[in-house]
Design a protein around this motif. Sequence first.
Motif, short mmCIF file in Angstrom:
data_model
loop_
_atom_site.label_atom_id
_atom_site.label_comp_id
_atom_site.label_asym_id
_atom_site.label_seq_id
_atom_site.Cartn_x
_atom_site.Cartn_y
_atom_site.Cartn_z
N UNK A 1 6.50 25.43 75.77
CA UNK A 1 5.15 25.81 76.18
C UNK A 1 5.15 26.38 77.60
N UNK A 2 5.74 25.62 78.53
CA UNK A 2 5.67 26.07 79.92
C UNK A 2 6.51 27.34 80.15
N UNK A 3 7.47 27.61 79.28
CA UNK A 3 8.19 28.88 79.37
C UNK A 3 7.35 30.02 78.82
N UNK A 4 6.74 29.79 77.67
CA UNK A 4 5.95 30.87 77.04
C UNK A 4 4.82 31.36 77.93
N UNK A 5 4.16 30.45 78.63
CA UNK A 5 3.05 30.92 79.46
C UNK A 5 3.53 31.71 80.68
N UNK A 6 4.83 31.73 80.89
CA UNK A 6 5.37 32.61 81.93
C UNK A 6 6.04 33.83 81.31
N UNK B 1 12.05 19.64 75.14
CA UNK B 1 12.17 20.99 74.60
C UNK B 1 10.80 21.56 74.26
N UNK B 2 9.96 20.75 73.61
CA UNK B 2 8.62 21.23 73.25
C UNK B 2 7.80 21.55 74.51
N UNK B 3 7.93 20.69 75.51
CA UNK B 3 7.25 20.95 76.77
C UNK B 3 7.73 22.25 77.40
N UNK B 4 9.06 22.41 77.45
CA UNK B 4 9.61 23.59 78.11
C UNK B 4 9.27 24.87 77.34
N UNK C 1 14.33 15.53 86.31
CA UNK C 1 15.29 16.61 86.06
C UNK C 1 14.69 17.65 85.12
N UNK C 2 13.94 17.19 84.14
CA UNK C 2 13.29 18.15 83.24
C UNK C 2 12.25 18.96 84.01
N UNK C 3 11.58 18.29 84.96
CA UNK C 3 10.59 19.01 85.77
C UNK C 3 11.27 20.10 86.61
N UNK C 4 12.44 19.77 87.14
CA UNK C 4 13.17 20.77 87.91
C UNK C 4 13.60 21.91 86.97
N UNK C 5 14.06 21.54 85.79
CA UNK C 5 14.46 22.57 84.82
C UNK C 5 13.27 23.46 84.46
N UNK C 6 12.11 22.84 84.26
CA UNK C 6 10.92 23.62 83.91
C UNK C 6 10.64 24.70 84.94
N UNK C 7 10.79 24.34 86.21
CA UNK C 7 10.39 25.32 87.20
C UNK C 7 11.46 26.38 87.43
N UNK C 8 12.72 26.02 87.28
CA UNK C 8 13.76 27.04 87.47
C UNK C 8 13.93 27.93 86.24
#
Lengths: 287, 280
Positions: free
Chosen positions: A119-124, A114-117, A163-170
Motif C-alpha cells: 500500500x505505502x509503495x503504491x501511493x508513491x 508486505x501488505x503494508x509496504x 526496521x519495516x518502517x525504515x524499509x517503507x521509507x527507503x
Amino acid sequence: MNQVPLQVNDVVKSFGGGWSASSVLPWRRNGASHGRRVVDHVSFEVRRGEIFGVIGANGSGKSTLIRIISTLLLADEGGVRVFGYDTVREATPVRALINRVSADPSFFRNMSAMENLLFFGRVYGLTAGDVKRRTPVILERLGLEWPRALEPMSHLSRGQQQKVAVARSFLTSPVLMLLDEPTTGLDPRSKRDVQSFVRDVQQSHDATILLTTHDMDEAELLCDRIAFLSGGRIVAGGSPLELRQMVADGRPLDSINMETVFMELTGRRVEDDEEPAEEGEEALIHG
Amino acid sequence: MVSIAMPRAPGTAGVLWAFIERQTNLWKRYWAWELVWLVYGAVNTLAVTFIARQVDSSGAAASIDVDRLVLFLLIGTLVWAYLSAVLDDISLVVQWERWEGTIEHTLMAPVRRSVHLAGMCVFGVLHAVVRTMLIFAIALAFFEVDLGQADWLAAATVLFVGSFAVAGLAVLAGVLPLLYPERGQQMSMMIQAFVLLVSGVYYEVDVLPAWLHPFAVISPATYILDGIRGAIIDGEGVAGVWREIAALAVFGALLLPASMATFAVAERWAKRTGRLKRQG
Ligand SMILES: Nc1ncnc2c1ncn2[C@@H]1O[C@H](COP(=O)(O)OP(=O)(O)O)[C@@H](O)[C@H]1O
Ligand SMILES: [Mg+2]
C-alpha cells in the motif's frame, strides 16, 4: 527545481492558541500564532548528500519541526522549501520527494509487512512488482528475515517493526529522508542495524537525510552537521568538530564529549525532558 | 552532480487501486468481524421481516396485504444494511487510520485527497454490495416472496445513482473525527441513527410527525427506499422512478464535491491546530 534539499526559513509554531477561519484557506501559508510556542524562529539549510542532525531533549520541538517539513503541520510563521518547492503551496511535489520514519512505527497492525509496504509503495507510484522486488533486499540489509514480512505486523517486535518502517521509507527512494528518532526505544542490536543501514544508504545513494535524536553517540556516528534544539530554538550548529571547538576553551578537543558540549551550549542536559508538566500532573510525577 | 528528477506522482488509477487493495487486505485480516456483521445483518433482516408474519397470524391483517408488507420490510432492512455498510466503511476513513496510527503516513503520500477519498468510496460501495447480496440470499430462504413483477434494472439504477449521495454523506461524517478526535466517531454514528429515523426504512415517512418531514425530504435515503420499493414491489421501470433518480443525482452532484471540499478544509484545520497526531 533548485538543488537545495531543504531550506527551513524562520519557522514558528505554537499549539493551543486560537485560530482564525481564514487560516484554513488553501492559499494561506501562515496562520495565527498564539498559545505555547514550541518551534521558535528556526532556520537552517541542509546540503545535498549530507546527514544533518537535530539534537534536542524530549519536548524540544524536534517532531513538530519534522511534521512541518513533512506537510503534516502548518507553520504559523516562516516557510519550508524542499528542492525549492514550498511545503504548503506545492505540497504534492514535496510529498513525492520526501519520506519519513517516526519514532513510533505506525502500521496497519493486522496486515503483514508486505501488505503494508504494498500500500505505502503504491501511493508513491510503485507497482506491486517494484515493491516485491525491492523489499526483500532492503529487509535483508536491515537484518530482518524475509518470512517475518508475511506475518501480521502485531507479531513483530518493536525493533522489527521499526526496521519495516525504515524499509517503507527507503522503498520509495526519497531524495530527502526525514528520520525522527529512528532508533529510540530499540534494542542495541536493532539500533546498530538501523544505524549502519542509514550510513550505507547515505554513502551509496544520492540521499539527503535529516535526523533527529537525543542520542549523542548516534549523532556523532551518523551526522555530518548538527544543530542543537532547545526550547524550540536552534542554539548552536556546526560539524561535531566545530561544536567542540566552541566550548573547548583550551581543553584538548577529544577530551570533550558531546553531552558536555550540549550542556555547555544549551544549559540543559539532553536526557532531561523539556515537556512542561500539565496542571496537576507535576504533583503526580514528583509527589 | 546528478540533478534531481522531477517528482513523479502516481497515476489516478494506481492510487484508487492502492486504497481498494488495502481495504480488501484489511477486510481479509478482519474476516471474523465481517462474519459478525453478516450474521447481525441477516438476523436483523429476518427479525424485522417476521413482524409482517406476526401481523398475518394475529388476524389483524384482514385489510392489509401481508405479502406486500413482507416485501416492504425486507427491502427496508436490506437497503438499510447496504446504506449503513457504506456509511460505516467510508466514515471510518480518518478514525480507523488514527486508531492504527497510520494516519500521518497516509496523509503525507503524494496523492490527491479526492482520489484517496474516491478509492475509499469505491471499496465501501463494493463491500456493501457483497454483504447485502449475502444477506438477501439468506433472507430468501426464510420468506416466500413473489419477485416476478420486480424491475431489477430500475432498482439497480436507483441504488447506483443513490450511492454517490450516500458516499458524500459518509465522507462528511468521516470529517468529524478530524475535527473532534475524541467525539467525532460518536457524532457520526448519531447522524447515521437520525438518517434511519427520518428516511422511512421500516415505515412510510408519512407516519412521522410533521416537524420531521423536512428531514425526510432532505435525506437521500428516503429517495433510495422509495425508488427501490417502487421498482421491486410495484414493478415500476426506470421511467417510473425517474423522479427519485433525478433527486438522487442532484444530491450526489452536490454532496460529493461538497464533502470533499469540507474534508480539505478540515484537513488544513487539523494541520494548523495539531489535531492529526501528537505522539511519536
Ligand atoms: N499536536 C500537538 N498539540 C499540542 N501540543 C503539541 C503537539 N505536538 C507537540 N506538542 C508539544 O510541543 C512540544 C514539543 O513536542 P515535540 O515536537 O514532539 O518534541 P520532541 O519531538 O523534541 O520530543 C511538547 O511540549 C509537546 O507536548
Ligand atoms: Mg519527538
